[in-house]
Design a protein around this motif. Structure first.
Motif, PDB file in Angstrom:
ATOM      1  N   ILE A 174      37.472  48.158  30.880  1.00 20.68           N
ATOM      2  CA  ILE A 174      38.635  48.070  32.321  1.00 20.68           C
ATOM      3  C   ILE A 174      38.138  48.257  33.296  1.00 20.68           C
ATOM      4  N   VAL A 175      37.388  47.801  34.231  1.00 21.69           N
ATOM      5  CA  VAL A 175      36.691  48.651  35.078  1.00 21.69           C
ATOM      6  C   VAL A 175      38.170  48.165  36.393  1.00 21.69           C
ATOM      7  N   VAL A 200      28.646  48.233  29.538  1.00 17.82           N
ATOM      8  CA  VAL A 200      29.300  47.304  31.491  1.00 17.82           C
ATOM      9  C   VAL A 200      28.340  47.432  31.973  1.00 17.82           C
ATOM     10  N   ASP A 201      27.627  46.311  32.803  1.00 17.31           N
ATOM     11  CA  ASP A 201      27.097  45.877  33.908  1.00 17.31           C
ATOM     12  C   ASP A 201      28.398  46.209  35.027  1.00 17.31           C
ATOM     13  N   THR A 202      29.304  47.111  35.491  1.00 16.09           N
ATOM     14  CA  THR A 202      30.319  46.382  36.656  1.00 16.09           C
ATOM     15  C   THR A 202      29.620  46.121  38.546  1.00 16.09           C
ATOM     16  N   ASP A 203      28.426  46.045  38.631  1.00 17.29           N
ATOM     17  CA  ASP A 203      28.056  45.581  39.583  1.00 17.29           C
ATOM     18  C   ASP A 203      27.888  43.993  39.262  1.00 17.29           C
ATOM     19  N   LYS A 204      27.175  44.131  38.102  1.00 18.79           N
ATOM     20  CA  LYS A 204      27.004  42.183  38.090  1.00 18.79           C
ATOM     21  C   LYS A 204      28.321  41.896  37.722  1.00 18.79           C
ATOM     22  N   MET A 206      31.669  42.274  38.735  1.00 19.47           N
ATOM     23  CA  MET A 206      32.244  42.006  40.179  1.00 19.47           C
ATOM     24  C   MET A 206      31.496  40.720  40.792  1.00 19.47           C
ATOM     25  N   GLN A 207      30.402  40.950  40.826  1.00 17.08           N
ATOM     26  CA  GLN A 207      29.600  39.884  41.380  1.00 17.08           C
ATOM     27  C   GLN A 207      29.699  38.401  41.035  1.00 17.08           C
ATOM     28  N   GLY A 208      30.227  38.292  39.642  1.00 17.73           N
ATOM     29  CA  GLY A 208      29.985  37.069  39.086  1.00 17.73           C
ATOM     30  C   GLY A 208      31.617  36.504  39.514  1.00 17.73           C
ATOM     31  N   SER A 209      31.835  34.779  39.029  1.00 19.23           N
ATOM     32  CA  SER A 209      32.272  33.751  39.677  1.00 19.23           C
ATOM     33  C   SER A 209      34.079  34.288  38.938  1.00 19.23           C
ATOM     34  N   VAL A 210      34.265  35.106  37.340  1.00 20.88           N
ATOM     35  CA  VAL A 210      35.027  34.845  36.918  1.00 20.88           C
ATOM     36  C   VAL A 210      35.583  36.381  37.056  1.00 20.88           C
ATOM     37  N   TYR A 211      34.960  37.361  37.475  1.00 19.04           N
ATOM     38  CA  TYR A 211      36.151  39.102  37.909  1.00 19.04           C
ATOM     39  C   TYR A 211      36.112  38.211  40.046  1.00 19.04           C
ATOM     40  N   GLN A 212      34.987  37.662  40.006  1.00 19.49           N
ATOM     41  CA  GLN A 212      35.976  36.793  41.789  1.00 19.49           C
ATOM     42  C   GLN A 212      37.141  36.288  41.669  1.00 19.49           C
ATOM     43  N   GLY A 254      40.320  46.693  40.271  1.00 20.71           N
ATOM     44  CA  GLY A 254      39.503  46.302  39.506  1.00 20.71           C
ATOM     45  C   GLY A 254      40.311  45.035  38.086  1.00 20.71           C
ATOM     46  N   ILE A 255      39.563  45.456  36.916  1.00 20.37           N
ATOM     47  CA  ILE A 255      40.564  44.358  36.105  1.00 20.37           C
ATOM     48  C   ILE A 255      40.173  44.559  34.332  1.00 20.37           C
ATOM     49  N   VAL A 256      41.497  44.148  34.053  1.00 20.52           N
ATOM     50  CA  VAL A 256      41.501  44.684  32.025  1.00 20.52           C
ATOM     51  C   VAL A 256      40.571  43.235  31.976  1.00 20.52           C
ATOM     52  N   ILE A 257      40.004  43.304  30.536  1.00 22.65           N
ATOM     53  CA  ILE A 257      39.326  42.115  29.879  1.00 22.65           C
ATOM     54  C   ILE A 257      39.889  42.664  28.071  1.00 22.65           C
ATOM     55  N   ILE A 258      40.225  41.473  27.756  1.00 20.07           N
ATOM     56  CA  ILE A 258      40.722  41.442  26.190  1.00 20.07           C
ATOM     57  C   ILE A 258      40.215  40.341  25.544  1.00 20.07           C
TER      58      ILE A 258
END
Length: 297
Positions: A174-175, A200-204, A206-212, A254-258
């Motif tokens: 959970i971020v 978890v590298d949150t900065d990396k 959040m910059q990725g296409s999956v998170y965005q 934020g985001i939840v990754i399961i």
């Protein structure tokens, strides 16, 4: 967790005494208590775990696959012989007469019977690939943000316990507000066999296409077979053999990754339930996550 925050987690079984229904099953509750060092008064928060729904017809069909697949052939063949027998003993001419209602009904029934037979042959020709549960390759991880109050910690831990018990969830991240507030379950190892997990590298992330993409759409993303998606490289903290992943946005913060251990292991009910969990987590974390706390074990 750090010394200032000692959390005692335990499960309590609430078993009501009833003589009329002695076979009733006890209800399981998740309870978290804060130690006196944190507060002079002890508070207890309890949440009942959800009970998974079962489709008994689907379970029966999957357990009796050898009987269900040829069933249309049996039905079609029986219907075909029934129509021919009925025409033979009814005294109607063997040649179909377009002006006879009986002939038109027989032709329609013959067509449906042949369709059933063909459908049964198709079912027999298709051999579905068996999907097995995969043991995650990694180390167990229990990292939690101890700067959060007990109410938020209770809800985070309840989410993990519920998802891991009811669904195929084996990893949970959970971020929120650029901080990783929870990393539980199995995680990838930094080096094979050393037991140290990849943080978890949150900065990396959040910059990725999956998170965005997930945050921008505001809707849940379900990667039913993670190996087929190139975005897997943006989740290096998950075990390398993670089979399925659900990405649930927490608003735009934020985001939840399961991560799951089975391909297509999350049902539509699981996905809908996780959506509601995301909305509740967003509401709770918005009240307490004001800074960027660090992760502690």
């Amino acid at each position: 967790m750090e010394a200032g925050t000692a959390l005692r987690l335990h499960f309590t079984l609430h078993t009501p005494i009833s003589q009329s229904n002695p076979t009733s099953k006890p209800k399981t509750a998740f309870t978290l208590s804060s130690s006196p060092s944190r507060s002079h008064s002890s508070t207890v928060h309890s949440f009942l775990r959800p009970k998974p729904k079962r489709d008994f017809l689907a379970d029966w069909a999957s357990q009796n696959d050898d009987v269900v697949r040829p069933l249309p052939i049996y039905v079609g063949t029986t219907s075909l012989f029934a129509v021919l027998f009925n025409r033979a003993v009814s005294g109607i001419a063997p040649v179909a007469d377009a002006g006879s209602s009986q002939s038109r009904a027989d032709l329609l029934t013959l067509g449906l019977a042949v369709t059933n037979i063909l459908a049964g042959l198709v079912w027999l020709s298709i051999k579905p690939k068996s999907i097995a549960v995969v043991n995650p390759q990694g180390a167990e991880c229990k990292k939690l943000c101890a700067a959060l109050p007990d109410v938020a910690l209770t809800e985070l831990l309840w989410v993990w316990e519920s998802l891991s018990d009811v669904t195929c969830c084996r990893s949970l991240v959970i971020v929120y507000e650029s901080s990783c507030v929870l990393q539980f379950g199995f995680a990838a190892e930094s080096l094979p066999g050393n037991g140290e997990v990849v943080s978890v590298d949150t900065d990396k992330l959040m910059q990725g296409s999956v998170y965005q993409g997930v945050v921008k759409s505001g809707t849940q993303s379900y990667l039913a077979n993670l190996s087929l998606y190139p975005g897997k490289s943006e989740l290096p903290f998950l075990p390398s053999n993670t089979q399925a992943v659900i990405l649930q946005p927490l608003g735009d913060k934020g985001i939840v990754i399961i991560g799951g251990d089975t391909i297509r292991g999350f049902t539509t009910s699981d996905q809908a339930w996780i959506t509601y969990i995301g909305e509740k987590l967003d509401s709770t974390l918005a009240k307490y996550v004001k800074t960027h706390p660090s992760l502690v074990t």
